[in-house]
Write an enzyme that holds these catalytic residues in place. Structure first.
Site, PDB file in Angstrom:
ATOM      1  N   HIS A 263      17.490  35.680  26.254  1.00 18.93           N
ATOM      2  CA  HIS A 263      17.348  34.279  26.653  1.00 18.93           C
ATOM      3  C   HIS A 263      17.638  34.154  28.134  1.00 18.93           C
ATOM      4  CE1 HIS A 263      21.367  35.082  25.001  1.00 18.93           C
ATOM      5  NE2 HIS A 263      21.850  34.266  25.943  1.00 18.93           N
TER       6      HIS A 263
ATOM      7  N   ASN B 246      22.193  37.240  30.788  1.00 22.64           N
ATOM      8  CA  ASN B 246      23.362  38.091  30.566  1.00 22.64           C
ATOM      9  C   ASN B 246      22.900  39.244  29.699  1.00 22.64           C
ATOM     10  OD1 ASN B 246      25.143  36.358  31.960  1.00 22.64           O
ATOM     11  ND2 ASN B 246      25.330  35.055  30.147  1.00 22.64           N
TER      12      ASN B 246
ATOM     13  N   HIS C 193      18.923  31.615  30.893  1.00 18.60           N
ATOM     14  CA  HIS C 193      19.594  30.330  31.105  1.00 18.60           C
ATOM     15  C   HIS C 193      18.937  29.669  32.316  1.00 18.60           C
ATOM     16  CE1 HIS C 193      23.440  31.179  28.764  1.00 18.60           C
ATOM     17  NE2 HIS C 193      23.013  32.413  28.940  1.00 18.60           N
TER      18      HIS C 193
ATOM     19  N   GLN D 257      26.990  38.402  27.302  1.00 12.41           N
ATOM     20  CA  GLN D 257      25.969  38.104  26.293  1.00 12.41           C
ATOM     21  C   GLN D 257      26.644  37.917  24.944  1.00 12.41           C
ATOM     22  OE1 GLN D 257      22.644  40.873  25.979  1.00 12.41           O
ATOM     23  NE2 GLN D 257      21.641  39.615  24.411  1.00 12.41           N
ATOM     24  N   SER D 258      26.347  36.789  24.296  1.00 10.86           N
ATOM     25  CA  SER D 258      26.973  36.506  23.003  1.00 10.86           C
ATOM     26  C   SER D 258      25.940  36.297  21.905  1.00 10.86           C
ATOM     27  CB  SER D 258      27.878  35.272  23.116  1.00 10.86           C
ATOM     28  OG  SER D 258      27.126  34.147  23.501  1.00 10.86           O
TER      29      SER D 258
ATOM     30  N   ASP E 141      21.226  24.032  25.745  1.00 12.87           N
ATOM     31  CA  ASP E 141      22.397  24.819  25.358  1.00 12.87           C
ATOM     32  C   ASP E 141      23.407  23.895  24.671  1.00 12.87           C
ATOM     33  OD1 ASP E 141      23.641  27.774  26.489  1.00 12.87           O
ATOM     34  OD2 ASP E 141      25.046  26.317  25.642  1.00 12.87           O
ATOM     35  N   ILE E 142      24.017  24.393  23.623  1.00 12.76           N
ATOM     36  CA  ILE E 142      24.967  23.578  22.836  1.00 12.76           C
ATOM     37  C   ILE E 142      26.272  23.339  23.609  1.00 12.76           C
ATOM     38  CG2 ILE E 142      26.201  25.444  21.616  1.00 12.76           C
ATOM     39  CD1 ILE E 142      25.628  23.836  18.998  1.00 12.76           C
TER      40      ILE E 142
END
Ligand code: AMP
Length: 114
Positions: A100, A87, A102, A94-95, A30-31
């Site tokens: 996905h 999410n 996590h 959720q974005s 994750d960034i």
């Protein structure tokens, strides 16, 4: 999906630190990590959100969890405990609109999550 960030990462068109990939799945860091280990497990197939899953895709989530277990071992976070989270929908945070999982670990986790 042409404009999907995670499809582009899966295709290698946008850089990411990948820790695993095969024909079906890609796993990358994750960034904006929320724990010492924070990776995202995605199917290559574009599915926007959990509620879009069909009967024929029901095995996908189990496969993602098995992969998470393997990555957790690889990352050395199994014995300390880890968390896997999806999410689903804006209200849940959720974005990115490509499902996905996590995988977070490497620190104590609290409950409830924010
Ligand atoms: P969610 O909020 O559940 O949709 O999670 C999306 C996650 O994607 C967030 O934790 C972001 O930090 C992460 N993210 C967004 N862009 C990137 C990127 N280019 N590379 C890696 N992770 C990303």
């Amino acid at each position: 999906m042409k404009e999907c960030l995670f499809c582009k990462i899966a295709a290698g068109e946008i850089p990411a630190t990948k820790v695993y990939e095969d024909e079906q799945f890609v796993v990358f860091r994750d960034i904006n990590p929320q724990a010492p280990t924070h990776v995202l497990i995605i199917p290559r197939r574009h599915i926007e959100k959990l509620t879009d899953l069909t009967e024929s895709e029901s095995g996908l989530i189990g496969q993602m969890q098995l992969l998470a277990n393997k990555i957790a071992e690889q990352e050395g976070i199994t014995s300390g405990g880890f968390r896997t989270v999806f999410n689903c929908g804006e209200g849940a945070g959720q974005s990115v609109w490509h499902i996905h999982m996590h995988l977070l670990g490497g620190r104590p986790m609290t409950w409830p999550p924010g």
